[in-house]
Structure formats: C-alpha cells, structure tokens
Scaffold this active site. Structure first.
Site, PDB file in Angstrom:
ATOM      1  N   GLU A 263     -11.280  -7.974   5.116  1.00 41.23           N
ATOM      2  CA  GLU A 263     -10.456  -7.936   6.097  1.00 41.23           C
ATOM      3  C   GLU A 263     -11.367  -8.570   7.387  1.00 41.23           C
ATOM      4  O   GLU A 263     -10.488  -9.143   8.225  1.00 41.23           O
ATOM      5  CB  GLU A 263     -10.127  -6.557   6.653  1.00 41.23           C
TER       6      GLU A 263
ATOM      7  N   ARG B 215      -7.859   2.544  14.253  1.00 38.26           N
ATOM      8  CA  ARG B 215      -8.584   1.462  14.012  1.00 38.26           C
ATOM      9  C   ARG B 215      -8.522   0.329  15.140  1.00 38.26           C
ATOM     10  O   ARG B 215      -9.565  -0.099  15.671  1.00 38.26           O
ATOM     11  CB  ARG B 215      -8.226   0.754  12.620  1.00 38.26           C
TER      12      ARG B 215
ATOM     13  N   GLU C 290       0.823  -1.033  -0.004  1.00 36.79           N
ATOM     14  CA  GLU C 290       0.180  -0.128   0.111  1.00 36.79           C
ATOM     15  C   GLU C 290       0.860   1.373  -0.087  1.00 36.79           C
ATOM     16  O   GLU C 290       0.559   2.162  -0.887  1.00 36.79           O
ATOM     17  CB  GLU C 290      -0.772  -0.125   1.379  1.00 36.79           C
TER      18      GLU C 290
END
Ligand SMILES: Cc1cc2nc3c(=O)[nH]c(=O)nc-3n(C[C@H](O)[C@H](O)[C@H](O)COP(=O)(O)OP(=O)(O)OC[C@H]3O[C@@H](n4cnc5c(N)ncnc54)[C@H](O)[C@@H]3O)c2cc1C
Ligand code: FES
Ligand code: FES
Length: 1353
Positions: A1285, A910, A832
C-alpha cells in the site's frame, strides 16, 4: 423467413482443431463458446464490452480480396460466433503450455515479472503473440501500440513492456534506442539525466556500474534475458490449408437461427439488397462493436442480423479522380492502411484529410476493435461522439447508398444526421461505400480529439476542421468546422463558418471565430455528459490550435510570394504540435543478496512469481474457470434502480416465461438471518426499503447465464421513492452521519495559530475510486447434501468473514461451510468484505435449490453494487511561519461511507492517522466524520484512507509554500519529521529513513537541474507547461482494526497460508520464507490454496501486512518442525532432507505444524491519544515531472523517480512490482479515474467505456525505482517491510506536478494566488484551472440555477 437453401453449418478452427457447428445461437459470443463449449478458459472475461482486452484472441483468415493470410487480434467478448465461418482462432492455450513448452511471448512476460494476479495476462500474451506473427522483429513503438486495447490493474505495465522489449530490435537495456540519445550506454557527460538510473552513465551511482563495495552490490536486473528462448517464427502453427481452399471456393449464403435472433450472411450485393428490403429493420453487423454493446448492456434486441462481410463491393478500395472510395465493410485497420499508403505516395497537399483520418484512428479504440470494426459501422451508428464523422463531415465526404430502388450518392453535410443516432439513410438502404476526398492546394485540414484517457477512449469533444483559401492568399474561400460531443449529433458550426468566409486569416478572425463559436456551440448547463464549461472551452481551444496550425502552414506556403500573414509567435508553436510519445525508459535498482548467501536460499532474490508461467499459458484456474457441476444453475442479481425507496411489490411472473428459468430467490428464502455485514447493518436481500441503486433485492436462477440474465431483466419492481442523500455536502446539511466522530488532538492549536505569521484556510475534495480488479466478484456454491454443509469457491480476500456470514445466512454453524480460494484476479481491498454480498446470496440460492449455483458478476453489476474507495472532503486551516514552518493545523475530514458502515471506521481512522503525511506539526486538532448516504457502501481500497488523509496534507503544504513564495521542496523538507520525533498520535519514529529517501530521490532525479530546465521551457511555451513535484510518504503498517493483526498458519510438506490479496505476491514471499527457514530449495515446497478447513480464522489479506504476518507465522511453524527434526538431523548430519523426513515418519514424529503470529505491542486509544497504532512505518519519496496542454487539459507523465524503503527486500522483483503497480493505481486515483453519479445517486460509470483506469500509455515515459539500501527492519520477517500500500500515495507527486504546471499557466494570465484543484486532476479540471481568454468566453452557469447531469459525491 430465412432463405431456404442457406447453409447452416459453421466451420472454423480453434488452436488447429476443426470445429463444425450446426447448432449456433447468433447471440453467442466467441468468448462464451470458447469457455463454455470448448472448455478453453484461458481467455478471460473482464468486461464484456471490448474495453479491457482480457478476452483477446488471434483471428486468422485468408483474405480472397488481398489474397493473403491475415492475422489480427479481436475481443472474443464481442465477436459473434456466427462470424467465424472459415476462420482460424488461436487462444492462449494454442501457443504453448507449462507441460510441453511455453511460447516466448508467454515465457517472457512470466520471467520478467509481468504477471501478478494474472487475469489480464492471457490477453496481453495474445496481443504480443499476434504482433509477432505479423512482425517477428517489431519496433518498441509497435509493441506499445499493440497494447492500446489491454488493461492491467496490478503491474503498472513497466515489467510487461520491459520483458517484451527483448523482442524489439531497436532497444537497449534502458529502453532507449541503443547508443542513441539518452541511452544509458552512451555516457552523455553533459546531460542532466545521463544513465538510465538518473546518474551519469558509468559515473558514481550509475546502475550500469554494478557498483560494488565491501558487502553489497547494487543490481538493476530483475531477470536474465539470456535465459529466454529465442523466437523462432518458423515454429508457429500453420494456417489450416483447408481454409485456404475453402475461401477460394464460391461461398454460399449462411443462416443461423437462435432462440431470439436470426443471422444471415449473404455472399453478393444482390442478395444483400434483397434481404435488406425483406428485413428493413435488420441490423447490418460487421464488427459488432456497437450492436454487441447495445444488445449486452442496453438490453436491445435485434431479431434479424445481416452480416455483409463477404460482399466484394463493400470491401473494395478504389482511387478516383477526387478521392479514395472505401467499401463500408472495410475495417478501420484497413482504412488506416489505405490512408497510410496514400499519405506516403501522394503529394502532401492532397492528403490533408487523410492525415486527419489517421490522427483520429491513432486514438480510436484499441487494435482489437479497429481490427474488426467497420467504417460503415462508425458512420451508421451516428454517435454524436464518433471520431470519424466530424472529419467526414468537414471534408464533405460522399456516401453511396444502395437499395432495391438503386444507388444514390449523398454528401455528408449538416443534413445527414437527423437526430440522436439517426440519419437520412432509409431503413431499406445500405451504405455501400464512402469517398474521402483529396485535399486541394490552398486547403488545410485538422482533426482534434480530447478524451479522459488518450488511448482507447471515446471523445469528450472531437472535431474536423477544413479551410480553403483563395488562390495564393490568406483569404478564406470556404471553411467547415464540424464538432462531435456538442449536440445529440455531429454538427457543423454553420453560422460561424458563414461569418468567416471571405475574411483574412488573422488575429481578428480568430477573435471573431471564438466569439461566434462560444455562442453557436453552446450547451445547456444540464447537458447529458456534463463537463459543460470544459466542452464549450474545448471548441474554442481546438479552433485556436487549428488557427495556429494553418497560420504556420500558410506563412510557410505563402512565403516568398507576398508576406500575407502574421508569423506565429515562437512561444505558441508547441500548441500546434500533435501528441508524440517518447520512447520509454526505466531502471530499477536494488541491493543484491550478500556475497556468500547459499544458492538455494531464495530470500532477497528476484524469484519469479510461483504461478506466473501458468497464468501466462492460461492454465491458472480462477473461480469461474472451475468446471461446471452437474445440473449447475446460474444466478443473476435483481437490484434496485432507486437510491432510496420503499419496495411496493416484486413481480417475477414474467421472468418465469423465459426459457430455462428455475426460480426467484429473495429475503423469504433466507433460512438463517437476513441481517449481515461487518456492523450487522446490512441485509442479504432488501426487504421493505432499498437504500442505494444496486441494493440486492432478489436473484433469478436459470439453466444458463444468458437465460438468467434475461429472466432477471423481466422481474418487475414497484417503488415509492424517498428523498435520497447522495453527496457529502447533502449529508453534512442533513447531518446524516454514522456514529462516533473520531478526533486526534495534540498540543494547543489556538496558541499555534496565534504564534503563526500566516493562516491559510481551504478545502479539497478527492473523488472515490473503483477497484477495477480484472476478475469481477465470483462465487460457486456447492451444497453437499448433508447437515447443511456447503462448499464455496470464492474470489475473496476474506475467507473467514465469507464463512461466518454465509453460515449466519444459512442458519448453520460455521463449521458446515468451507470456503476455498485458489487465486484471485485482483482484489485491492474490494474483495475484503464486499465479496460477501454476492456469496451469501449465491449460498442461499444453492441451499434453496440443492444444486450448485454459480455467479460471476458482469462488470457493470460489479461496479454498480460493490462500492469502492471513499470519496473525501477535507477542510483545513493551517498556521505557519514566514519560512514555511507549520505551527498549527485544524482539519475536518468527511468521507462518503455509503449506505452501511462496512470498514468505514477503519478507513477514517487511517485517514486521521495520516493527516500529517510526513510532517511534524506541533499542534493538531482533527476530526473525522463518516457520511451516511444512499450510495453502495464504500469499503477498503489499497491505502485504506491513508492516501485520502495525505493528499489533503499535501494540498495545504503546497498552498502554504506558494503563500510564502518559497520553493515547495524546501518547505516540505523543512517540515519533515526527524528520527525520534513523536507523530500527532504520539508514536515515536524509530529507524526513520525518510530523509535518506528524500536526499537520494532529490539527487537521482537531478531535481534542481531539471527545475531550471522546466522554468526555461515554461518561458518559451505559452500553451504547454511543465511542472515537477517531490513528495514524501510515511505509511503506518498494521490493520487499524486491531483484532485483524494476527494470523494462524499451518506448515507441513505443503504450506497452507491465509494470504491471498495480491495473493500472488504473498504466495511467493511465503515460499521464500519457508525455503530459508527450512533450509531447503523452493522446488521442494508447494503452496496450496487457502481454505477455511485448512487454515481457520483467517484475517483478510490486506493492509499490506500479509507478507509480514504470514511470513512470520510460516517462519514460526518451520521452527517447530526444525526443532522436532533436530534429533534426527543430529543422528544423520550428512543425510538429505528426504532422508530426515522418512526417518521422522518412521520415528512417529509429526511434521505438521501450525504457526501463529500476532503483531506485538500495538493498540491505540483515540480518546487518550496514546498507544501505538502501527508496528512500524514504510517510507518513500517520489519526484514526478509532467507536461500539460493548457488548451485541452491533456497531460503527459514525463518522468518519475521513486526511492522506497522496503527494509531488506524479501524479493526485489515483487517489491518493485508492488511499488510500480501501486504507483500506477494511484496515478489513476489522482489524475484519471472519476466515478460519475446522477443527482439521484445513479452510477453512470459502469465499465471501462466510461471509467478509465491507466493504460499502457499513461505510465511515466521515464520510470525509475530504487530500493533504499542497508535499511533492515527489525519488526518483520527477515528484516523486510510491507510494500503493497505505501507507494500508492507517491503518485500524488504527479498530481502536484500538474498543479505546479497549472500555476505556470495561470501566471501567464496574471494569476499567482493559490487556487483549488480537486482530485482527480482530469483534463476537465486541468483545462478549467488554466484560466485564459478562452475559458473566460465560456463562463459557468450560476450553481443552483440548473440541475447538473452529474454530481460530486
Ligand atoms: C471498446 C470500444 C471502443 C470504441 N472506441 C471508439 C472510438 O474511439 N471512437 C469512435 O468513434 N467509436 C468508438 N467505438 C464505437 C465503434 O467501435 C465504432 O462505431 C465502430 O466503427 C462500429 O463498427 P462495427 O462494424 O463494429 O459496427 P456494428 O456494431 O457491426 O454496426 C453498427 C451499426 O451500423 C450499422 N451499419 C453497419 N454497416 C452498415 C452499412 N454498410 N449500411 C448501413 N448500416 C450499417 C448497423 O446496422 C449498426 O446499427 C468503440 C467501441 C468499443 C466497443
Ligand atoms: S472482456 Fe472482452 S475486452 Fe474486456
Ligand atoms: S496482473 Fe494484470 S490485472 Fe492483475
């Protein structure tokens, strides 16, 4: 000098074509030859060290000794090209292709959804193909064994096994033997499991019913095996007849000379002996599985290699009076065959040692290695963790050595190994053969091995144990205990053995033996390899197993004469059982598309992944498969060997003398800015200071990969070392944090604690995780020669950042840089942002030289420099009521961010947003701190902090259930959220299906009935324990970095989109969406690559939202096109799609449209704790059962049931594939994968040899996945839900099932209180937690009194 008359022409066949090669370099591997010289790029490079199987090919040769053609798999990455003479090689391209016909081994993996990114697929296909060549009707067990040396990081293995199960003759649809025990068709009324889906076979809910109601139909079939082509063994290519005749002819000595190495292949023992006397330091290479690794990874150079593969005496097998003599060049596979035959034919008392050899070979590497590696190679490598040496030593095997001086035979005893990798064998001597003895009556032998992973892993501790009793008694006449992994060499426990001789085999002997072994098999607390307490305990555990095994045999054999020994307690019997694998079973349940859905409307159907067939045939092009450009250069990075240091000097002068060297590139060559990274806190090249081992300092360019590698190693760097900060603990002590500590607070925590009945405080650590995408980072940069234009082919999830960072480094506007991504061999978050660290360097090098530059990182470099999942430390204080209801929670999360910010803030956000997992906690105080350390920057990884946040929640949840003495599943259920509840970040839960998932999972797993069985099992077994756990998950969908929640799409006859990640899935989803939106079949749609000049400003393919945002954007673009077509369709309503397109063109209507989609209404303010961080949530529940071996820490995953809400599935095959793939990746995270660092911040685990990801044998034996029915999601395209995920965390059910089993073991030692278990639950952690008499005999050294070999970062 090389023999003058030696032949220097290599003749072999590749895919039926003859190759004659005169100019070979002995350093060239078959893989390099296939890919570079023959352009056969289907065979992939995944590791270069025999550990992943991506390079698997079939080797066929005529064996003149056995007079038959042999086919076997081999790792092309280790196979020397010089060893190919008179051999036929078959690669994936040689067995079938999409243009003519796929081979059934290719077709079935593709159609059964067994290929996701596809990088592992050719290797797996070749393992299967070779098995079928040898055995067209294999058993399921053969199929499982064939894959011991192949890894896949995407699929979770189940679909591969299921597709290939169709070749097995003994299997039914559920994986059980047809109509045998447990078969879904056998309708066992009284069983707890019943059918394969967990319901009673053909009873309500059973998958075999094809249960129908008014609207929906459940299906358990993701592919239709009746479509498969039959396997026709008569159609396989024949072995080249020329090679048969050639091998029967007298061979001539061969010799090949390369730049640095000479390879000589003699044909007789006489020649060999003469050569070894001429070149005493020459290496004798058979399998090259040791020497190949030394040369590639350890930078060793052996100028002369002698290959003894053709020497008849070294390939012979002879039965003698005393044992079997096996030539030292015999492969381990042939040793296995010889032993197996002997065990089958001889009386069992004679084959005790042979059975131990077979047990060791069962877990020795994978078949690709065993097929080529030699017995002599294993002995002569003299590795302290060799699996065979302890057996050979304990059995007193005899070694015959030969040299110019003649022959001598020695016994492998305590004097054989003289030091680390040293033996008494003289340099000019050759190991000719090994005699493995028959055992006698009254003699017993066992071998044990414990590794981090059962399949294809080197031992942590291994041993061979032999005892001989005085005739007809239980009195020890001789005993030999040999251990590997406890010293620099294989050792004999001489002192212990001496003390035990003459003693009776009883409890007292056991106690004394353990006491003596604990003293004799001691290790320094700083011993290399670490795991000191574990290793010491294992020596006792193994002896205990041996003791029990012998006792069992003794009492059987002496029975009837005199009752001379104590019977073994019945609850100890299972401790003596060797690991056995049950046949796998699985089922996947999903809702079929509604009746009446148009046949061409593919939404909701298990459509095969669009590239699967190309991946299975090796035609799919990955970045490094792109053909070479003219004058292309290869780049190798030069990286720091220090974690924190000033760079004093960089000297590339020695590198210049390496042939093919072109130039050295460093910071001063960067034309634009050397500052880079998401937070502008990184450099393209380090300038004055390095801040981690692996920090890029420069790069070498050369004409070939081999030359650039060599030149890079010759670059000398001088450092002034600075004190590094490596661990979270050190960062906390030194307050080394990245700014902005995040908090989420809700309610009144203090009051919550006051109102609680109990308060529990604790800490849990979760280690990091390496992405281990099978394709490492790769970039090819092609300068266009004008205005700074550059074309980049990159394996990246993030073309936009790649473009931006490269342009910035080159000092050109972004529009001069085009980034193209065709496909990736896996990403999982690792590509990423971190792919840019390589791409910018390659681009700078291409800019400097004006030539195309390529670099694909070696696996060790990739693991070293590119970071992984953040390790986390969680400290918690939880207040709760007697009934288990949670009142208040205070948590602090610390993560190891590494040396730059990268995406750490998003990851920590998160984690904090998932600290509740699925539980309603009225009062929360939380804090997240990112530690700045001298490790490579950690980054995104599937789950992005969510799994770390949730595993700590489950830690306090499981502890508080213990504290309350309540069943954990009841406490979990009591605390679950309800529809409409507010989370701790004040987001309302709507469409909350978790309780439905929970109830379904509880019921389909027969949770309560199995729990009773487990209790019973644990009562009856002291040294094996079972545990079970059911765990929910709630996963928020959206990027936690807000601007990423958007996508821009273009749509025309082809679709360009920005999804790549598990890009393979997104491609297929997008195809299905476009097909439904346009109302045309998928065959009319083509999805092209992603590139920045077709789709600008692409958000990364990550955070599971790719299908959502790409799907919506494509849908929007399709709507625009349909609107434009509307008048045309109205004027010709009966026309075809093609008619309308032609008419649109003639009417000058543009059919190119862009679509844009942004996830609406999201945005969250941490300060105020308001707003919505997520668009919606995905839910799931898993129940897992495990069995642990309390003595060794080994565990087996018995069964997992998953119920997952994926909304209305766009493609059940892909959704289920994602669930299983994520689950198995999580299994690695929580039970297996352990990154090990030195206290100085140096990563030890740099490849599959030391870093173990789950293999085929690690998936749950029974694996059931069902998609929750009737749960459309209004927030995403066609009511679907993100699934990449969320399921990863469900594997925490395995972790807590292990913890449950450990509780049972500890209870037998009188321990009932909650205890700490950090993640991953490795054999070491499991064994150490199962406190018992043996662990107590091996106490830990006082922390702080020694320097450990590795540290927890
Ligand atoms: C992926 C992988 C997994 C592995 N797993 C295991 C495992 O589970 N257990 C384990 O024990 N090992 C394991 N190994 C190590 C290795 O495979 C074995 O040691 C193997 O038996 C070596 O045999 P070889 O023929 O490939 O040796 P080579 O690499 O060809 O040679 C090894 C050494 O032996 C010397 N030698 C070979 N034959 C003779 C001879 N006749 N006389 C004198 N010297 C000789 C050579 O000079 C050289 O120094 C693994 C290796 C790999 C790459
Ligand atoms: S590339 Fe050969 S085994 Fe991994
Ligand atoms: S499909 Fe196996 S590694 Fe990706």
């Amino acid at each position: 000098m090389a023999p003058s008359e030696a032949v220097d022409e290599l003749v072999f066949f590749v895919n039926g074509k003859k190759v004659v090669e005169k100019d070979v370099d002995p350093e060239t591997t078959l893989l390099t030859y296939l890919r570079r010289k023959l352009g056969l790029c289907g065979t992939k490079l995944g590791c270069g060290e025999g550990g992943c199987g991506a390079c698997t090919v079939m080797i066929s040769k005529y064996d003149p000794f056995q007079k038959k053609i042999l086919h076997h798999t081999a790792n092309a990455c280790l196979f020397p090209v010089c060893a190919l003479h008179h051999v036929a090689v078959t690669t994936v391209e040689g067995i079938g292709n999409t243009k003519s016909r796929l081979h059934p081994a290719q077709e079935r993996i593709a159609k059964s959804h067994g290929s996701q990114c596809g990088f592992c697929t050719p290797g797996i296909v070749m393992s299967m193909y070779t098995l079928l060549r040898n055995n067209p009707e294999p058993k399921m067990e053969d199929i499982e064994d064939a894959f011991q040396g192949n890894l896949c990081r995407c699929t979770g293995y189940r679909p591969i096994l299921e597709g290939y199960r169709t070749f097995a003759k003994d299997m039914n649809c559920c994986g059980r033997v047809a109509n045998g025990t447990g078969c879904c068709r056998s309708g066992r009324e009284n069983s707890t499991n019943g059918g394969c889906c967990g319901g009673k076979a053909n009873g309500p809910g059973c998958c075999m019913n094809g249960k129908e109601d008014s609207v929906t139909m459940l299906s358990s079939s993701l592919f239709n095996s009746s479509e498969f082509q039959p396997l026709d063994p008569t159609q396989e290519p024949i072995f080249p007849p020329e090679l048969m005749t050639q091998r029967n002819k007298q061979q001539k000595q061969m010799c090949f000379k390369g730049e640095r190495v000479m390879w000589i292949q003699p044909t007789s023992l006489k020649e060999l002996v003469a050569l070894k006397s001429q070149y005493p330091n020459a290496k004798l290479v058979v399998g090259n599985t040791e020497v190949g690794i030394e040369m590639r990874l350890k930078n060793f150079l052996y100028p002369v290699i002698i290959a003894p593969a053709w020497i008849p005496e070294m390939n012979a097998v002879q039965h003698t009076e005393t044992g079997v003599t096996i030539g030292a060049a015999c492969t381990l596979r042939s040793v296995e065959e010889v032993m197996r035959k002997a065990v089958a034919e001889l009386p069992p008392y004679k084959t005790e040692v042979f059975q131990a050899v077979l047990e060791q070979l069962r877990w020795f590497a994978g078949p690709q290695i065993r097929n080529v590696a030699a017995l002599g190679g294993n002995i002569m490598t003299a590795s302290p963790i060799s699996d065979l040496n302890p057996v050979l030593m304990a059995s007193g095997s005899k070694l015959t050595l030969v040299s110019k001086e003649g022959k001598r035979t020695i016994t492998m005893d305590e004097k054989f190994f003289t030091g680390y990798r040293k033996t008494v064998v003289k340099p000019e001597e050759i190991l000719l053969s090994v005699e493995i003895p028959y055992s006698k009556k009254g003699e017993y032998f066992s071998a044990f091995k414990q590794a981090s992973r059962r399949e294809d892993d080197i031992a942590i501790v291994t041993c061979g144990m032999r005892v001989l009793f005085q005739d007809g008694t239980s009195r020890v006449e001789e005993i030999k205990l040999s251990y590997g992994g406890m010293a620099p060499t294989t050792v004999l426990a001489l002192k212990t053995c001496k003390e035990l001789t003459g003693r009776d085999w009883n409890e007292k002997l056991l106690q004394d033996a353990c006491r003596l072994l604990a003293g004799e098999m001691d290790l320094s607390p700083s011993a290399p390899g670490g795991m000191v307490d574990f290793r010491r305990t294992l020596t006792l555990s193994f002896f205990f197993k041996f003791y029990l095994t012998v006792l069992q045999k003794l009492s059987k054999n002496l029975n009837g004469t005199k009752n001379l020994c104590e019977p073994i307690p019945s609850n100890y019997i299972s401790a003596t059982e060797l690991f056995h694998r049950d046949p796998i079973a699985n089922a996947q349940l999903f809702q079929e598309v509604p009746r009446g859905q148009a046949v061409e409307d593919m939404v909701g159907r298990p459509l095969m992944h669009v590239s699967a067939a190309k991946q299975a045939s090796g035609e799919a092009v990955y970045c490094d498969d792109i053909p070479h450009y003219e004058k292309e250069l290869y780049l190798t990075l030069v990286t720091s060997t220090k974690a924190h240091a000033k760079i004093l000097s960089v000297d590339a002068s020695e590198a210049q003398s390496v042939p093919g060297f072109v130039c050295f590139v460093s910071a001063k060559d960067v034309p634009g800015s050397n500052i880079t990274g998401i937070a502008n806190d990184e450099t393209v090249f380090a300038e004055d200071v390095v801040t981690c081992v692996g920090h890029i300092i420069g790069a070498v360019l050369a004409d070939t990969q081999e030359h650039s590698r060599r030149a890079a190693k010759a670059v000398k760097i001088k450092y002034e070392e600075l004190k590094p900060i490596v661990t979270i603990q050190e960062a906390i002590e030194k307050q080394s944090f990245f700014k902005s500590i995040k908090r989420i607070n809700k309610g009144d925590v203090k009051k919550g604690f006051e109102e609680s009945d109990h308060i529990l405080e604790g800490e849990m650590y979760l280690g990091g995780q390496e992405h281990f995408y099978l394709e490492t980072h790769c970039t090819l940069a092609v300068p266009k020669g004008e205005d700074g234009e550059m074309e980049l082919f990159v394996s990246t999830q993030n073309p936009m950042k790649t473009q931006e960072f490269t342009a910035n480094a080159l000092g050109v506007p972004s529009n001069r840089v085009v980034v193209r991504v065709k496909r990736m061999g896996g990403g999982f978050g690792g590509k990423e942002t971190r792919s840019t660290i390589l791409t910018t360097v390659v681009a700078v090098a291409a800019f400097k030289t004006g030539r195309a530059v390529r670099c694909m990182l070696d696996r060790d470099e990739d693991m070293l420099i590119s970071g992984g999942r953040h390790p986390f430390l969680g400290r918690y204080k939880v207040g709760f009521m007697k009934n288990g209801k949670v009142k208040s929670l205070e948590v602090s999360y610390y993560c190891n961010g590494g040396n730059s910010v990268d995406l750490s803030h998003g990851v920590m956000d998160r984690a904090l947003l998932h600290l509740d997992n699925s539980y309603n906690i009225p009062n929360v105080s939380s804090m997240g701190t990112i530690c700045k350390t001298n490790l490579p920057s950690n980054t995104a990884f599937r789950g992005f902090g969510g799994p770390q946040g949730m595993i700590i929640a489950e830690c306090w949840m499981s502890d508080l259930a213990r504290k309350c003495n309540l069943p954990p599943e009841e406490v979990r259920k009591l605390n679950l959220y309800n529809e409409g509840d507010l989370t701790h970040f004040n987001q309302k839960l709507e469409g909350f299906t978790l309780r439905r998932c929970w109830d379904e999972c509880l019921s389909s797993s027969s949770y309560h009935a199995r729990k009773k069985l487990i209790k019973e099992f644990n009562k009856q077994n002291r040294w094996k324990k079972r545990g079970m756990c059911i765990i929910p998950t709630k996963f928020g969908i959206s990027f936690t970095v807000p601007f990423l929640n958007q996508v821009f799409q273009e749509k025309d006859a082809s679709v360009f989109h920005r999804g790549r990640s598990a890009a393979y899935q997104v491609f297929t989803f997008v195809l299905q969406v476009a097909s439904r939106s346009l109302g045309i079949p998928t065959s009319k749609i083509y999805i092209s690559e992603t590139s920045t000049n077709t789709v600008p400003n692409t958000s990364p393919t990550a955070a599971s939202v790719s299908a959502d945002i790409n799907g919506m954007a494509v849908h929007n673009a399709c709507q625009t096109i349909l609107k434009r077509l509307e008048p045309i369709k109205q004027s010709n309503p009966k026309g075809s799609w093609e008619d309308w397109i032609v008419a649109a063109y003639q009417s000058c209507i543009s059919l190119s449209a862009t679509g844009f989609y942004r996830i609406p209404d999201i945005g969250y303010d941490f300060e105020k704790n308001e707003g919505k961080p997520f668009s919606y949530f995905s839910y799931g529940v898993a129940c897992s059962e495990v069995e642990i071996d309390c003595l060794t820490g080994d565990h087996k995953n018995i069964r997992t049931d998953i119920v997952m809400d994926v909304g209305t599935s766009l493609n059940p095959a892909i959704d289920i594939g994602q669930i299983e793939g994520a689950f198995v990746q999580g299994l690695g995270l929580f039970t297996m994968e352990e990154l090990r660092y030195s206290p100085e911040g140096n990563l030890y685990t740099r490849g599959p040899g030391m870093y173990k990801i789950p293999a085929f044998g690690d998936i749950p034996t029974e694996f059931y996945v069902s998609l929750l029915r009737d749960c459309p999601n209004s927030k995403a395209v066609y009511s679907s839900k993100a699934v990449g995920e969320p399921p990863l965390f469900l594997s925490a059910s395995v972790f807590y099932a292990i913890k449950d089993a450990i509780y049972a073991a500890r209870k037998d030692s009188g321990l009932t209180e909650p205890f700490r278990l950090d993640s991953p639950a490795t054999p070491e952690r499991i064994r150490n937690a199962c406190v018992d008499i043996f662990t107590k005999m091996c106490p830990s050294a006082e922390p702080g009194t020694f320097k450990p070999w590795s540290v927890r970062v």
